[in-house]
Write a protein that holds these residues in place. Structure first.
Motif, PDB file in Angstrom:
ATOM      1  N   MET A   1       0.848  -1.209   0.000  1.00 53.59           N
ATOM      2  CA  MET A   1       0.000   0.000   0.000  1.00 53.59           C
ATOM      3  C   MET A   1       0.872   1.243   0.000  1.00 53.59           C
ATOM      4  O   MET A   1       0.702   2.156   0.806  1.00 53.59           O
ATOM      5  CB  MET A   1      -0.932  -0.035   1.201  1.00 53.59           C
ATOM      6  CG  MET A   1      -2.036  -1.060   1.001  1.00 53.59           C
ATOM      7  SD  MET A   1      -3.370  -0.900   2.170  1.00 53.59           S
ATOM      8  CE  MET A   1      -2.963  -2.231   3.298  1.00 53.59           C
ATOM      9  N   ALA A   2       1.837   1.235  -0.896  1.00 51.87           N
ATOM     10  CA  ALA A   2       2.796   2.328  -0.948  1.00 51.87           C
ATOM     11  C   ALA A   2       2.137   3.606  -1.435  1.00 51.87           C
ATOM     12  O   ALA A   2       1.176   3.582  -2.187  1.00 51.87           O
ATOM     13  CB  ALA A   2       3.943   1.956  -1.874  1.00 51.87           C
ATOM     14  N   ILE A  20      -7.377   2.328  -2.213  1.00 47.05           N
ATOM     15  CA  ILE A  20      -6.138   1.890  -1.550  1.00 47.05           C
ATOM     16  C   ILE A  20      -6.167   0.382  -1.293  1.00 47.05           C
ATOM     17  O   ILE A  20      -5.165  -0.308  -1.486  1.00 47.05           O
ATOM     18  CB  ILE A  20      -5.938   2.694  -0.241  1.00 47.05           C
ATOM     19  CG1 ILE A  20      -5.607   4.161  -0.588  1.00 47.05           C
ATOM     20  CG2 ILE A  20      -4.843   2.077   0.611  1.00 47.05           C
ATOM     21  CD1 ILE A  20      -5.615   5.094   0.599  1.00 47.05           C
ATOM     22  N   ASP A  21      -7.317  -0.126  -0.901  1.00 47.87           N
ATOM     23  CA  ASP A  21      -7.417  -1.565  -0.661  1.00 47.87           C
ATOM     24  C   ASP A  21      -7.198  -2.350  -1.950  1.00 47.87           C
ATOM     25  O   ASP A  21      -6.498  -3.364  -1.970  1.00 47.87           O
ATOM     26  CB  ASP A  21      -8.791  -1.920  -0.071  1.00 47.87           C
ATOM     27  CG  ASP A  21      -8.912  -1.513   1.389  1.00 47.87           C
ATOM     28  OD1 ASP A  21      -7.879  -1.103   1.989  1.00 47.87           O
ATOM     29  OD2 ASP A  21     -10.040  -1.584   1.930  1.00 47.87           O
ATOM     30  N   PHE A  22      -7.810  -1.880  -3.021  1.00 48.29           N
ATOM     31  CA  PHE A  22      -7.664  -2.591  -4.292  1.00 48.29           C
ATOM     32  C   PHE A  22      -6.209  -2.585  -4.760  1.00 48.29           C
ATOM     33  O   PHE A  22      -5.644  -3.624  -5.114  1.00 48.29           O
ATOM     34  CB  PHE A  22      -8.564  -1.982  -5.377  1.00 48.29           C
ATOM     35  CG  PHE A  22      -8.451  -2.708  -6.685  1.00 48.29           C
ATOM     36  CD1 PHE A  22      -9.205  -3.845  -6.938  1.00 48.29           C
ATOM     37  CD2 PHE A  22      -7.544  -2.282  -7.654  1.00 48.29           C
ATOM     38  CE1 PHE A  22      -9.072  -4.532  -8.140  1.00 48.29           C
ATOM     39  CE2 PHE A  22      -7.404  -2.966  -8.857  1.00 48.29           C
ATOM     40  CZ  PHE A  22      -8.172  -4.091  -9.097  1.00 48.29           C
ATOM     41  N   VAL A  23      -5.619  -1.411  -4.763  1.00 47.68           N
ATOM     42  CA  VAL A  23      -4.235  -1.281  -5.232  1.00 47.68           C
ATOM     43  C   VAL A  23      -3.298  -2.076  -4.325  1.00 47.68           C
ATOM     44  O   VAL A  23      -2.352  -2.732  -4.806  1.00 47.68           O
ATOM     45  CB  VAL A  23      -3.827   0.208  -5.316  1.00 47.68           C
ATOM     46  CG1 VAL A  23      -2.342   0.370  -5.586  1.00 47.68           C
ATOM     47  CG2 VAL A  23      -4.640   0.908  -6.408  1.00 47.68           C
ATOM     48  N   GLU A  29       2.449  -9.386  -3.365  1.00 44.85           N
ATOM     49  CA  GLU A  29       2.798 -10.698  -3.912  1.00 44.85           C
ATOM     50  C   GLU A  29       2.207 -11.846  -3.099  1.00 44.85           C
ATOM     51  O   GLU A  29       2.012 -12.944  -3.621  1.00 44.85           O
ATOM     52  CB  GLU A  29       4.322 -10.862  -3.974  1.00 44.85           C
ATOM     53  CG  GLU A  29       4.941 -10.124  -5.141  1.00 44.85           C
ATOM     54  CD  GLU A  29       6.357 -10.602  -5.438  1.00 44.85           C
ATOM     55  OE1 GLU A  29       6.511 -11.787  -5.789  1.00 44.85           O
ATOM     56  OE2 GLU A  29       7.292  -9.787  -5.316  1.00 44.85           O
ATOM     57  N   GLY A  30       1.951 -11.589  -1.826  1.00 39.70           N
ATOM     58  CA  GLY A  30       1.401 -12.644  -0.985  1.00 39.70           C
ATOM     59  C   GLY A  30      -0.113 -12.765  -1.092  1.00 39.70           C
ATOM     60  O   GLY A  30      -0.702 -13.690  -0.530  1.00 39.70           O
ATOM     61  N   VAL A  35      -1.399  -9.048  -9.048  1.00 44.41           N
ATOM     62  CA  VAL A  35      -1.324  -8.951 -10.505  1.00 44.41           C
ATOM     63  C   VAL A  35       0.087  -8.481 -10.862  1.00 44.41           C
ATOM     64  O   VAL A  35       0.608  -7.540 -10.246  1.00 44.41           O
ATOM     65  CB  VAL A  35      -2.368  -7.954 -11.052  1.00 44.41           C
ATOM     66  CG1 VAL A  35      -2.202  -7.742 -12.554  1.00 44.41           C
ATOM     67  CG2 VAL A  35      -3.785  -8.442 -10.732  1.00 44.41           C
ATOM     68  N   LEU A  36       0.699  -9.134 -11.841  1.00 45.24           N
ATOM     69  CA  LEU A  36       2.046  -8.742 -12.252  1.00 45.24           C
ATOM     70  C   LEU A  36       2.056  -7.268 -12.684  1.00 45.24           C
ATOM     71  O   LEU A  36       1.103  -6.800 -13.310  1.00 45.24           O
ATOM     72  CB  LEU A  36       2.523  -9.611 -13.417  1.00 45.24           C
ATOM     73  CG  LEU A  36       2.861 -11.056 -13.074  1.00 45.24           C
ATOM     74  CD1 LEU A  36       3.085 -11.865 -14.355  1.00 45.24           C
ATOM     75  CD2 LEU A  36       4.110 -11.108 -12.185  1.00 45.24           C
TER      76      LEU A  36
END
Lengths: 313, 313
Positions: A1-2, A20-23, A29-30, A35-36
């Protein structure tokens, strides 16, 4: 959540939290939502989503400027629409043309597009850029009384930077003309020309003996709205977006395109409900708002979710 | 002149020196040739420029595979071209169709394109990607006897990396189908989908109740060759290229478009003159070679300028 501190013009509301939650999920990665970075694509409509579109889309004012010039040079144009509206700055006729379009009546929009089509016939892409920049330097908003180049929504520009800080590639995907937006999109939004998607006039390659030129035809190649939006997004990017933002019925297909059966998506719909600081209207957005309600899209209220709307000019 | 060690498969010839000198000039802030990084755009044709195009363009072999499948399912197709050539793997008929095109006779190419148009009608973009990747996993070159995915020219891949190391944005701008190249362009060339420009089939937005799909029409949207190449480059990038590479007459407009009255450009033309390691032919490239001679374009000889042509497979 940078980097959520970048969203400083957003109030601490569910819309901001949802973003913010979605991003955070797609960047973790965990997380099962990971999503790459290469597939983190965000697309945003422009008019009404990144900057104001009332009383008329800003590009229309540029085209009016051009059409008034043409009517000045050719008096036979002055009694015909849209030249008549252009010469008289009849914003009502022009604004209604867009609303009618969103309601399925394309008659006036076709008149407008016909004039737009022929307004730049034979002009090179570089000359057009110079025309746009020259006009924008002095043009100001008739209601907001600020330069058009200061009509971008600060919270949306912050959102672009926030997404980029989380390895998203950001794009404009607008019904407006691609080459109209390109000359200023970097200064206003930080978006370079190669990431500006929009409607397009046809182009001819003029291979003079010396320099070559690309010149506009008197013919639109495609109008990037409605079902054309996902087509144009795919054509340019070759990936489905993961975040899509819009504000009107014409954005529904693009927002729908973002989600797949395998993964979710963040769909943002800007709701213009702030007559004090910007405009308040839902005409042309009714279906989109209904779909947002029924499908969990994130509605962004200008009034409630944004601490600041515009930058000091 | 950073990173020239990346060009390790190039012999120390004037072509290599010309590339390094040009890139050094546009990257040197103290030089009158300096170009801002954002404007350092490089575009390369694919077939015959980044990988082999003989005896037929590799995409055609994929399309043959598909057309043979269609002819298998519908026996009425077997006596018609190009299905007949497809079922019989008649590379001569197909290769000649391209040569005829470069000479101005589009008859056979139209037959081919018609079949290409209808070969994927109704297929989604994602299913098409999977088809391409599945086919490419096992398909090999009929003459070079190596997997198609190992038919990229190593020196050109090194050139892409060298340009990127000097802050260029690299693009493929090919007559081949955009969506055919996209699934493998990153693995073979390091070029992501958003930087692949090419011909395109029309797309329809299929907004089923649940998932949305983009599906191919039985109609080409544009064929990205000749004068369409600069049009498509501008449409996608919104800048003129500073470096442009090709190998045939169809690339002339794109290479010409790179130069402006204000600044030079690096125009590269790959000359296929190595029958031992690849192919030797100039058919379809005569005008381009003549223009290279008369206008100082850099001719890249496969035989003389490249130490290595292909990677070990």
């Amino acid at each position: 959540m940078a980097a959520e501190a970048l969203l400083e013009s957003w109030n601490d509301t569910p819309a901001r939290t949802g973003i913010i939650d979605f991003v955070g999920g797609v960047s973790d990665e965990g997380s099962s939502d990971f999503v790459l970075p290469a597939d983190r694509v965000a697309v945003f409509d422009n008019d009404g989503t990144l900057w104001s579109e009332k009383p008329i889309p800003i590009q229309l004012d540029f085209t009016l400027f051009r059409m008034a010039e043409l009517a000045e040079a050719d008096k036979s144009l002055r009694d015909r629409q849209p030249y008549q509206a252009a010469a008289g700055r009849d914003y009502h006729w022009l604004g209604e043309a867009m609303v009618k379009h969103y309601h399925g009546d394309d008659g006036d929009l076709r008149l407008l597009l016909g004039a737009v089509e022929s307004a730049f016939q034979g002009m090179s892409v570089e000359s057009f850029q110079a025309e746009v920049l020259g006009w924008l330097q002095n043009a100001s908003h008739p209601v907001l009384h600020r330069p058009y180049r200061s009509c971008g929504f600060v919270p949306m520009v912050e959102l672009l930077r926030y997404l980029e800080a989380n390895d998203f590639s950001t794009y404009i995907a607008s019904g407006g003309d691609r080459d109209f937006m390109r000359p200023f999109a970097y200064d206003i939004y930080g978006i370079p020309p190669e990431r500006v998607i929009g409607s397009a006039l046809g182009l001819d390659f003029d291979d003079g003996d010396d320099d070559t030129r690309l010149v506009y035809k008197s013919k639109i190649e495609f109008f990037d709205d409605g079902p054309q939006k996902p087509v144009r997004v795919w054509s340019r990017i070759g990936r489905r977006p993961l975040v899509a933002g819009g504000n009107s019925n014409g954005d529904i297909p693009m927002l729908r395109f973002a989600r797949t059966g395998e993964r979710g998506a963040l769909r943002l719909l800007v709701l213009h409900d702030d007559a004090d600081r910007e405009f308040a209207y839902t005409a042309g957005a009714e279906d989109a708002l209904e779909r947002a309600r029924s499908h969990g899209w994130t509605v962004v209220s200008v009034r409630d979710d944004w601490r600041t709307v515009f930058a000091d000019s």
